[in-house]
Design an enzyme around this catalytic site. Structure first.
Site, short mmCIF file in Angstrom:
data_model
loop_
_atom_site.label_atom_id
_atom_site.label_comp_id
_atom_site.label_asym_id
_atom_site.label_seq_id
_atom_site.Cartn_x
_atom_site.Cartn_y
_atom_site.Cartn_z
N THR A 47 0.81 -1.23 0.00
CA THR A 47 0.00 0.00 0.00
C THR A 47 0.84 1.27 0.00
O THR A 47 0.40 2.30 -0.51
CB THR A 47 -0.97 0.03 1.20
OG1 THR A 47 -0.22 -0.02 2.41
CG2 THR A 47 -1.94 -1.15 1.14
N LEU A 81 -2.52 5.51 0.27
CA LEU A 81 -3.90 5.07 0.03
C LEU A 81 -4.11 3.63 0.51
O LEU A 81 -4.56 2.76 -0.24
CB LEU A 81 -4.22 5.19 -1.47
CG LEU A 81 -4.12 6.59 -2.06
CD1 LEU A 81 -4.32 6.56 -3.57
CD2 LEU A 81 -5.13 7.54 -1.41
N HIS A 82 -3.79 3.38 1.78
CA HIS A 82 -3.82 2.00 2.30
C HIS A 82 -5.16 1.31 2.03
O HIS A 82 -5.22 0.23 1.43
CB HIS A 82 -3.55 1.98 3.80
CG HIS A 82 -2.26 2.61 4.21
ND1 HIS A 82 -1.03 2.10 3.84
CD2 HIS A 82 -1.99 3.73 4.94
CE1 HIS A 82 -0.07 2.87 4.34
NE2 HIS A 82 -0.63 3.86 5.01
N ASP A 83 -6.25 1.92 2.47
CA ASP A 83 -7.56 1.27 2.38
C ASP A 83 -8.09 1.22 0.95
O ASP A 83 -8.60 0.17 0.53
CB ASP A 83 -8.55 1.97 3.32
CG ASP A 83 -8.18 1.81 4.79
OD1 ASP A 83 -7.10 1.26 5.06
OD2 ASP A 83 -8.94 2.24 5.66
#
EC number: 3.2.2.3
Length: 324
Positions: free
Chosen positions: A201, A247-249
């Site tokens: 991520t 933008l992990h999620d």
């Protein structure tokens, strides 16, 4: 496409701790044509579980879907004690200190684990779970119903750091560290699990230029998200010297709907639950035949994201966030 043909929509429960990048993901998911959100379940992490529930209700209202049920999850990890809350990253309200008016809708009576078990039993083999926070609720669902792991279609987890440094310690990533016992239960449950770690991520980010492009777009939620992202962006600049946001999620949601943008390796993953490496995710890649049994022996392998097609993932995220 003929007018009588309908796009197949996959049933999805998002287990979430909103959270700024969670909010982006939830609003993206409501715009995605191949996904039907059948509920949100809440967990601590970016904020407290109570706050996460209020934020999830707010996001459903803002998305124009106040009818989507929100089930509140555990307020603490499996072993008890104070949960770790990253308010320094997401603001004391979890939404970048925007302090929005309270939602008018209310959470459902079922708790998160009950809600997951009931929906997965109602639609066996059809419901996927996108887990964006610590895995307490998912572990409680597995403990509650021995058949849950075989009936859930897929569990996509944002968590872990595979052969890479963590983000709460050199050994651990925040979601796994938030409840390592729960993560180990989920990873060894026999369910079909895909894990997207921060080694993936952190390769996908919005720079300041991307955030400006979003703000200037006709995206339905663009202004709201950019206002929220300011706090998150300032934290990245201060802590990492990076001018933008990871933008992990949204990347994890993309792995659910566009797995072709990723490559995966299969292996048994265990989680360290004590000592200085608490929260560490370690995968046996199957490269060596062990001479004797070890704590990885006998478990079903899971899929760990290994590479990511950054341009395609970014294009997909922008497409959903910038849609009017």
């Amino acid at each position: 496409m003929g007018s009588n043909e309908q796009i197949h929509r996959d049933k999805l429960i998002i287990d979430t701790d909103p959270g700024i990048d969670d909010s982006m993901t939830i609003l993206m998911a409501f715009r995605a044509p191949t996904v039907e959100i059948i509920g949100l379940t809440t967990i601590f992490g970016n904020t407290t579980t109570k706050n996460a529930t209020q934020n999830a209700l707010l996001l459903c209202e803002r998305a124009g879907h106040p009818e989507v049920p929100v089930a509140e999850g555990s307020a603490e990890p499996l072993k008890g004690g104070e949960p770790r809350v990253a308010d320094f990253v997401h603001g004391s309200d979890g939404l970048g200190n925007l302090f929005l008016p309270a939602p008018t809708s209310k959470k459902v009576d079922e708790n998160a684990a009950e809600f997951m078990v009931n929906k997965v039993s109602q639609f066996p083999g059809e419901v996927s779970i996108l887990a964006l926070g610590p895995l307490t609720n998912v572990a409680l669902a597995i403990k509650r119903d021995p058949s849950f792991a075989s009936k859930v279609k897929k569990i996509v987890v944002l968590g872990g750091a595979f052969f890479a440094a963590g983000n709460v310690s050199p050994a651990a990533e925040a979601n796994i560290y938030g409840d390592p016992e729960a993560a180990d239960i989920v990873f060894t449950s026999g369910a079909d699990v895909d894990v997207v770690g921060i080694n993936i991520t952190t390769q996908v980010c919005f720079t300041d230029e991307d955030l400006l492009e979003l703000r200037n777009s006709k995206g339905k939620h663009a202004q709201f998200l950019c206002d929220m992202c300011q706090f998150y962006r300032d934290w990245h600049a201060e802590s990492d010297g990076f001018h933008g946001i990871f933008l992990h999620d949204p990347v994890s949601f993309t792995a659910l709907v566009h797995p072709e943008y990723f490559t995966f390796k299969k292996g048994v993953v265990r989680v360290e639950t004590q000592g200085i490496c608490t929260g560490h995710t370690l995968m046996d890649q199957g490269l060596k035949k062990w001479n004797s049994e070890n704590p990885w022996s006998g478990y079903k392998p899971i899929s760990v994201a290994w590479t990511v097609d950054v341009p395609n993932v970014l294009a997909f995220v922008k497409e959903l966030l910038m849609a009017p």
